[in-house]
Design a protein around this motif. Structure first.
Motif, short mmCIF file in Angstrom:
data_model
loop_
_atom_site.label_atom_id
_atom_site.label_comp_id
_atom_site.label_asym_id
_atom_site.label_seq_id
_atom_site.Cartn_x
_atom_site.Cartn_y
_atom_site.Cartn_z
N UNK A 487 0.82 -1.22 0.00
CA UNK A 487 0.00 0.00 0.00
C UNK A 487 0.85 1.27 0.00
N UNK A 488 2.05 1.18 0.58
CA UNK A 488 2.93 2.35 0.58
C UNK A 488 3.47 2.63 -0.82
N UNK A 489 3.59 1.60 -1.62
CA UNK A 489 4.16 1.78 -2.96
C UNK A 489 3.56 0.75 -3.92
N UNK A 490 2.37 1.04 -4.48
CA UNK A 490 1.69 0.08 -5.37
C UNK A 490 2.55 -0.32 -6.57
N UNK A 491 2.25 -1.48 -7.12
CA UNK A 491 3.04 -2.05 -8.21
C UNK A 491 2.18 -2.24 -9.45
N UNK A 492 2.83 -2.19 -10.62
CA UNK A 492 2.14 -2.30 -11.89
C UNK A 492 2.58 -3.55 -12.65
N UNK A 493 1.73 -4.03 -13.53
CA UNK A 493 2.09 -5.16 -14.39
C UNK A 493 3.27 -4.74 -15.28
N UNK A 494 4.32 -5.57 -15.35
CA UNK A 494 5.50 -5.20 -16.15
C UNK A 494 5.25 -5.38 -17.65
N UNK A 495 5.26 -4.28 -18.37
CA UNK A 495 5.00 -4.33 -19.82
C UNK A 495 6.17 -3.81 -20.64
N UNK A 496 7.35 -3.66 -20.00
CA UNK A 496 8.47 -3.02 -20.69
C UNK A 496 8.96 -3.83 -21.89
N UNK A 497 8.93 -5.16 -21.82
CA UNK A 497 9.42 -5.96 -22.96
C UNK A 497 8.56 -5.77 -24.20
N UNK A 498 7.32 -5.35 -24.01
CA UNK A 498 6.46 -5.04 -25.16
C UNK A 498 6.39 -3.56 -25.45
N UNK A 499 7.22 -2.76 -24.75
CA UNK A 499 7.23 -1.30 -24.88
C UNK A 499 5.83 -0.73 -24.65
N UNK A 500 5.11 -1.31 -23.67
CA UNK A 500 3.76 -0.85 -23.37
C UNK A 500 3.73 0.55 -22.79
N UNK A 501 2.68 1.28 -23.09
CA UNK A 501 2.54 2.66 -22.61
C UNK A 501 1.45 2.82 -21.57
N UNK A 502 0.77 1.72 -21.24
CA UNK A 502 -0.29 1.76 -20.23
C UNK A 502 0.24 1.18 -18.93
N UNK A 503 -0.08 1.82 -17.83
CA UNK A 503 0.31 1.31 -16.52
C UNK A 503 -0.91 0.67 -15.87
N UNK A 504 -0.93 -0.65 -15.83
CA UNK A 504 -2.05 -1.39 -15.27
C UNK A 504 -1.69 -1.82 -13.85
N UNK A 505 -2.35 -1.24 -12.83
CA UNK A 505 -1.92 -1.49 -11.45
C UNK A 505 -2.50 -2.78 -10.88
N UNK A 506 -1.73 -3.37 -9.97
CA UNK A 506 -2.25 -4.45 -9.13
C UNK A 506 -2.98 -3.84 -7.93
N UNK A 507 -3.89 -4.59 -7.35
CA UNK A 507 -4.28 -4.38 -5.96
C UNK A 507 -3.46 -5.40 -5.16
N UNK A 508 -3.44 -5.28 -3.85
CA UNK A 508 -2.70 -6.26 -3.06
C UNK A 508 -3.24 -7.67 -3.30
N UNK A 509 -4.56 -7.79 -3.42
CA UNK A 509 -5.18 -9.09 -3.62
C UNK A 509 -4.80 -9.69 -4.98
#
Length: 591
Positions: A487-509
């Motif tokens: 919760x202090x620092x949310x994380x996003x799905x890693x899309x760098x290998x596809x040069x993705x431009x959208x940041x899709x976040x996880x929830x903790x669950x």
């Protein structure tokens, strides 16, 4: 120098006694004595440092700069704290992996068990770190189970055949404890925290900043040619070169080489103007080919690399280095733009008697430009930098390195995308879209757009890594957080290998569900070793490493625009690989 050495140095230089320093600083003589004998060391955030700086300045009749003395004392303590944190983290990892017990160590070495526990958790420091590490290395070398030698060999990067005696094991362990990773961690943290949009919108790019800078068009016009003698004038020469290049109409490539010492140019105002000048050149549209001098102390090299990283992230800096082509008698500099050039030389290691020559004479500019281009042909790439526009080159080069590697390791900030199920992905997209406003949907953030980017990256990763699991061993590490940490620092799905431009976040669950899917996938693949990291690591970069004929490292930044750094230089690649796990308690801020 360490803290006690700096105290001794000032006492000798000023010609005062320890008692006089104590009186001038308002500190007891016994405390000064303990500092000098290394029985005690103040905390980096202690007021003692400020008192000592004032006392040294007073005794020198104000010939010493108080701020400079303070910074020198503080730097020695900060370095020592970082070194201790790293060493104790390594010791803890070694003890755990070798199935040794802290209680047994405390009993054997006559320490209180609670003291040992606090030391290994970086809550307490022994009075003499070196002696303590020596004792720990000695205990481990004598008490590890011989059948665990192969584990020790992998952890400390020592040949197993060289670890047959207690003395050899102790020496290798001590060498590993003392390897300092602070500067490399700073480099990786700079990459992890960099945001391209913030860089382009930084204050120093605005009109007021340019107007107040030495780079301003309002400053005095630079003559068509000029000599600069000695350190102070040479600083001005570098700024004048950039000033002229910024004001020219050309956006042609710029070439830069300088193997002169960086240490005698350290000046906060100069460095600010220097980096500001480079930033303006990048913002203007220049590509900058820079040949870095690697014939420097390693820590100095990494400090310089850290300063350049924000510019690397633009994709407009092309870094090189010379391999075994350094002159230890003279130093040289060549800076070339299409309308101005700067050439210089000095005696090796000092600019005191050095000079620069700046010219806007076109014949001289063309001559030095041809020379600079020829130097680039002799240099090797320090790293290859890939962005969206050269993605095909990236995939070809990465595939080639994977195929050449006998084994492959990854340090990821999130579980691999290949273990993400369609069901979980759709759940994450639903949660994400329900949190967005209508204007975001109209801007192209739709289910179809997100699915397309994620599926594309998934296909890329599957294509790159699927065959590897049937042919070679793969080691993968990724973060597993507590809910509070997440919760202090949310994380996003890693899309760098596809040069993705959208940041899709996880929830903790959803993050923990992805972790569980990854655990199940690892059980089905005997060639895949998964390690879950319980300490907070990077949140935007992923590190991949291979052991082909020469070591290589790929660092990928996930923040849009995605960018990848393929490092083949053996010095830098080896330094990253030997960190093994850069996530430990290596916080480079003062506690």
């Amino acid at each position: 120098m360490e803290f006690y050495q700096i105290i001794d140095s000032y006492i000798n230089e000023i010609g005062c006694s320890a008692k006089e320093l104590a009186n001038a600083s308002g500190i007891s003589s016994s405390v000064i004595s303990r500092y000098r004998t290394r029985e005690r060391t103040p905390s980096p955030d202690s007021d003692i440092i400020n008192k000592l700086a004032k006392g040294i300045c007073l005794l020198s009749n104000n010939k010493k700069d108080e701020k400079q003395v303070y910074n020198q004392l503080l730097a020695s303590l900060t370095y020592r704290t970082n070194f201790a944190n790293q060493a104790f983290y390594k010791a803890t990892k070694l003890i755990n992996e070798l199935h040794l017990k802290q209680a047994d160590i405390a009993k054997s070495l006559n320490y209180d068990a609670s003291f040992i526990s606090r030391v290994f958790s970086a809550q307490r420091y022994p009075s003499d770190v070196d002696i303590f590490l020596n004792e720990i290395a000695d205990y481990i070398s004598k008490n590890l189970d011989i059948k665990d030698i192969h584990i020790l060999s992998e952890l400390i990067f020592a040949p197993e055949d060289d670890l047959n005696t207690e003395e050899a094991r102790k020496n290798y362990i001590l060498k590993w404890f003392r390897q300092d990773n602070t500067s490399m961690i700073n480099v990786l943290n700079a990459l992890d925290n960099f945001e391209y949009a913030d860089f382009l919108n930084a204050d120093f790019f605005n009109a007021d900043s340019l107007k107040n800078s030495k780079l301003s068009p309002d400053t005095q016009k630079i003559p068509s040619n000029k000599y600069y003698f000695g350190i102070d004038e040479m600083k001005k020469g570098e700024i004048d070169f950039m000033h002229s290049a910024i004001l020219s109409k050309s956006t042609d490539d710029i070439y830069m080489y300088n193997d002169m010492s960086m240490m005698d140019m350290i000046d906060k105002n100069f460095l600010m103007e220097y980096m500001k000048g480079l930033s303006f050149l990048v913002k203007k549209g220049h590509n900058i080919h820079i040949i870095h001098n690697l014939d420097r102390p390693f820590q100095e090299l990494l400090v310089g690399l850290e300063a350049w990283l924000p510019l690397y992230m633009t994709g407009q800096i092309i870094p090189y280095y010379f391999e075994d082509m350094y002159d230890h008698i003279f130093n040289h500099a060549t800076y070339s733009a299409s309308s101005v050039a700067l050439y210089g030389t000095s005696i090796y290691g000092s600019r005191n008697n050095g000079l620069y020559y700046l010219t806007q004479n076109q014949n001289e500019v063309d001559f030095l430009r041809a020379r600079a281009k020829e130097m680039i042909q002799l240099a090797k790439p320090l790293m290859k930098i890939y962005r969206q526009e050269n993605r095909n080159d990236f995939y070809n080069d990465f595939r080639e390195h994977l195929d050449m590697s006998a084994s492959f390791s990854s340090i990821l900030y999130a579980p691999p995308l290949t273990t993400l199920s369609d069901k979980l992905l759709n759940m994450m997209i639903d949660q994400y879209l329900s949190s967005k406003e209508e204007k975001d949907i109209s801007d192209g953030i739709t289910r179809e757009a997100i699915l397309q980017q994620v599926k594309y990256t998934h296909t890329i990763e599957d294509d790159l890594f699927k065959d590897m699991l049937t042919k070679k061993h793969v080691y993968t590490k990724f973060n597993v957080f507590t809910e509070d940490e997440f919760n202090r620092s949310p994380t996003f799905i890693p899309l760098s290998l596809g040069f993705g431009e959208i940041t899709l976040p996880y929830t903790f669950e959803t993050y923990m569900e992805h972790v569980e899917l990854t655990r199940k996938a690892a059980k089905k693949s005997p060639s895949l070793d998964m390690e879950e990291l319980s300490t907070s690591g990077f949140k935007n970069i992923q590190i991949r490493m291979g052991d082909s004929e020469k070591p290589w490292v790929l660092i990928s930044n996930n923040m849009s625009p995605a960018i990848h750094f393929l490092i083949e230089n053996p010095i830098l690649a080896d330094a990253i690989i030997k960190m093994r796990n850069p996530f430990g308690n290596f916080d480079t801020d003062n506690e």
